[in-house]
Design an enzyme around this catalytic site. Structure first.
Site, PDB file in Angstrom:
ATOM      1  N   LYS A   1      10.906  15.746 -25.819  1.00 36.47           N
ATOM      2  CA  LYS A   1      10.341  14.764 -24.884  1.00 36.47           C
ATOM      3  C   LYS A   1      10.631  13.341 -25.352  1.00 36.47           C
ATOM      4  O   LYS A   1      11.070  12.491 -24.575  1.00 36.47           O
ATOM      5  CB  LYS A   1       8.831  14.991 -24.738  1.00 36.47           C
ATOM      6  CG  LYS A   1       8.197  14.231 -23.593  1.00 36.47           C
ATOM      7  CD  LYS A   1       7.728  12.879 -24.011  1.00 36.47           C
ATOM      8  CE  LYS A   1       7.171  12.106 -22.829  1.00 36.47           C
ATOM      9  NZ  LYS A   1       6.759  10.749 -23.245  1.00 36.47           N
TER      10      LYS A   1
ATOM     11  N   GLN B   1      12.286  10.855 -12.071  1.00 32.30           N
ATOM     12  CA  GLN B   1      11.171  11.061 -12.995  1.00 32.30           C
ATOM     13  C   GLN B   1      10.245   9.847 -12.994  1.00 32.30           C
ATOM     14  O   GLN B   1       9.037   9.974 -12.901  1.00 32.30           O
ATOM     15  CB  GLN B   1      11.727  11.333 -14.405  1.00 32.30           C
ATOM     16  CG  GLN B   1      10.698  11.662 -15.459  1.00 32.30           C
ATOM     17  CD  GLN B   1      10.149  10.433 -16.171  1.00 32.30           C
ATOM     18  OE1 GLN B   1      10.618   9.325 -15.971  1.00 32.30           O
ATOM     19  NE2 GLN B   1       9.136  10.623 -16.955  1.00 32.30           N
TER      20      GLN B   1
ATOM     21  N   PRO C   1      12.418  13.004 -18.976  1.00 37.61           N
ATOM     22  CA  PRO C   1      11.320  13.293 -19.904  1.00 37.61           C
ATOM     23  C   PRO C   1      10.175  13.989 -19.172  1.00 37.61           C
ATOM     24  O   PRO C   1       9.765  13.544 -18.098  1.00 37.61           O
ATOM     25  CB  PRO C   1      10.873  11.908 -20.379  1.00 37.61           C
ATOM     26  CG  PRO C   1      11.982  10.978 -20.033  1.00 37.61           C
ATOM     27  CD  PRO C   1      12.668  11.566 -18.844  1.00 37.61           C
TER      28      PRO C   1
ATOM     29  N   ASP D   1       6.418  14.881 -19.434  1.00 38.08           N
ATOM     30  CA  ASP D   1       5.117  14.776 -20.074  1.00 38.08           C
ATOM     31  C   ASP D   1       4.117  15.559 -19.228  1.00 38.08           C
ATOM     32  O   ASP D   1       4.473  16.185 -18.246  1.00 38.08           O
ATOM     33  CB  ASP D   1       4.705  13.313 -20.219  1.00 38.08           C
ATOM     34  CG  ASP D   1       4.656  12.609 -18.881  1.00 38.08           C
ATOM     35  OD1 ASP D   1       4.082  13.164 -17.932  1.00 38.08           O
ATOM     36  OD2 ASP D   1       5.213  11.516 -18.763  1.00 38.08           O
TER      37      ASP D   1
ATOM     38  N   ARG E   1       0.634  10.142 -37.295  1.00 41.26           N
ATOM     39  CA  ARG E   1       1.960   9.665 -36.885  1.00 41.26           C
ATOM     40  C   ARG E   1       2.602   8.774 -37.941  1.00 41.26           C
ATOM     41  O   ARG E   1       3.805   8.516 -37.892  1.00 41.26           O
ATOM     42  CB  ARG E   1       1.858   8.895 -35.575  1.00 41.26           C
ATOM     43  CG  ARG E   1       1.232   9.691 -34.442  1.00 41.26           C
ATOM     44  CD  ARG E   1       0.851   8.783 -33.283  1.00 41.26           C
ATOM     45  NE  ARG E   1       0.031   9.457 -32.291  1.00 41.26           N
ATOM     46  CZ  ARG E   1      -1.271   9.587 -32.378  1.00 41.26           C
ATOM     47  NH1 ARG E   1      -1.908   9.071 -33.416  1.00 41.26           N
ATOM     48  NH2 ARG E   1      -1.954  10.222 -31.443  1.00 41.26           N
TER      49      ARG E   1
END
Length: 310
Positions: free
Chosen positions: A218, A292, A235, A237, A169
């Site tokens: 996302k 969500q 979002p 996940d 990352r």
DNA sequence: TAGCAGGAAAATC
DNA sequence: GATTTTCCTGCT
């Protein structure tokens, strides 16, 4: 400075801060400590009052109200998303959970680190980055570290960033920081545009060039929801996908559902994500993002309950 | 467009 | 302790 914020609309500090929206709050004793808004603030909820102590005058009642979106008529929002049994149960259980309005750059950078990681891991990565590159600030005799500026994270080498335990990352974070430092990300435009356009702008689908490496649909939805005021962003996940497959199978393509059941994983193509996200937004409406967040809490708590009893 | 790798820590066994 | 999973994205 010390102050209290009276609560005129439902609010749960606890549920809001454990719902995975933020990475820089920690509970010590009865107080929640946050390194936010350029300073440090600690708070404790006592019924319909929020007791606060902060490191500067800038972190006062108006800031708290903005950060926790206390002006939002939560009862109205919750009534509007309570379309069926599963969501209504989640809303009742975690009543008072609110979406926060956090710093846009910090939110973008934090969620760019979130791929293939769990929340404790993300917190650790963010902490490491702040410890190494963030400015120091003293509060009640302790030293805290602010979230670094885009410039501060664009400067270091990838391998230096890797030293924060970021793994693959690290280059994503550097690239995102460099883009923001150059002014390539117009956060004000993103905030003012309607959801769809804001999302396209953030993902750079307009120019056709991928500027924000490490920011997919996302992560973009997280940034839009948690920092840009796009309440309809949803979002998706792995947890939410599972919850949707179980409680809202008709909103999910049969093929995706089958893969989810077979592998327990959600390797969604961008087109699949877009389609599912659109049907969830259509179903839950303009405050789909709240739905969500409540569903996420419900499915996560279910999971931890299973661990305790097995 | 589909398949795959990715680094490291937490969760799970 | 070993193995599996983890708030996904980019590359081929």
């Amino acid at each position: 400075m010390e102050f209290v914020v009276p609560l005129t609309s439902p609010f749960s500090l606890e549920y809001t801060l454990v719902s995975g929206q933020t990475f820089r709050w920690a509970k010590r004793g009865d107080w929640w400590y946050g390194v936010v808004g350029g300073g440090v603030v600690k708070m404790m909820q006592e019924g319909d009052v929020l007791k606060c102590v902060s490191s500067s005058d800038a972190l006062g009642a108006p800031w708290v109200s903005e950060y926790f979106q206390l002006d939002v008529d939560l009862e109205h929002v919750l009534a509007s998303i309570s379309k069926d049994e599963p969501i209504t149960r989640a809303v009742e259980r975690f009543y008072g959970l609110r979406l926060v309005r956090q710093d846009r750059w910090e939110c973008l950078a934090s969620f760019a680190l979130a791929t293939n990681a769990n929340i404790p891991r993300i917190v650790k990565m963010v902490d490491n980055v702040c410890a190494r590159y963030g400015g120091a600030i003293e509060f009640e005799g302790d030293v805290y570290r602010r979230f670094p500026s885009p410039q501060a994270l664009a400067g270091p080498t990838v391998s230096a960033l890797r030293g924060c335990g970021l793994g693959y990352r690290a280059p994503f974070l550097k690239r995102v920081a460099a883009s923001v430092a150059r002014g390539d990300v117009d956060f004000d435009a993103v905030s003012s545009l309607p959801y769809e356009e804001a999302r396209r702008l953030l993902l750079r689908e307009l120019s056709g060039e991928k500027v924000l490496l490490g920011v997919g649909p996302k992560v973009a939805d997280c940034v839009l929801l948690y920092s840009c005021g796009k309440d309809e962003a949803f979002p998706i996940d792995v947890w939410i996908a599972r919850a949707v497959a179980r409680s809202y199978p008709w909103l999910m393509d049969r093929s995706l559902r089958a893969r989810l059941e077979r592998d327990g994983k959600v390797k969604m193509a961008a087109s699949e994500y877009a389609k599912l996200s659109a049907s969830l937004r259509e179903y839950f409406g303009e405050y789909a993002g709240y739905a969500q967040q409540y569903l996420y809490m419900a499915v996560r708590s279910e999971k931890s309950a299973t661990i305790r009893t097995s």
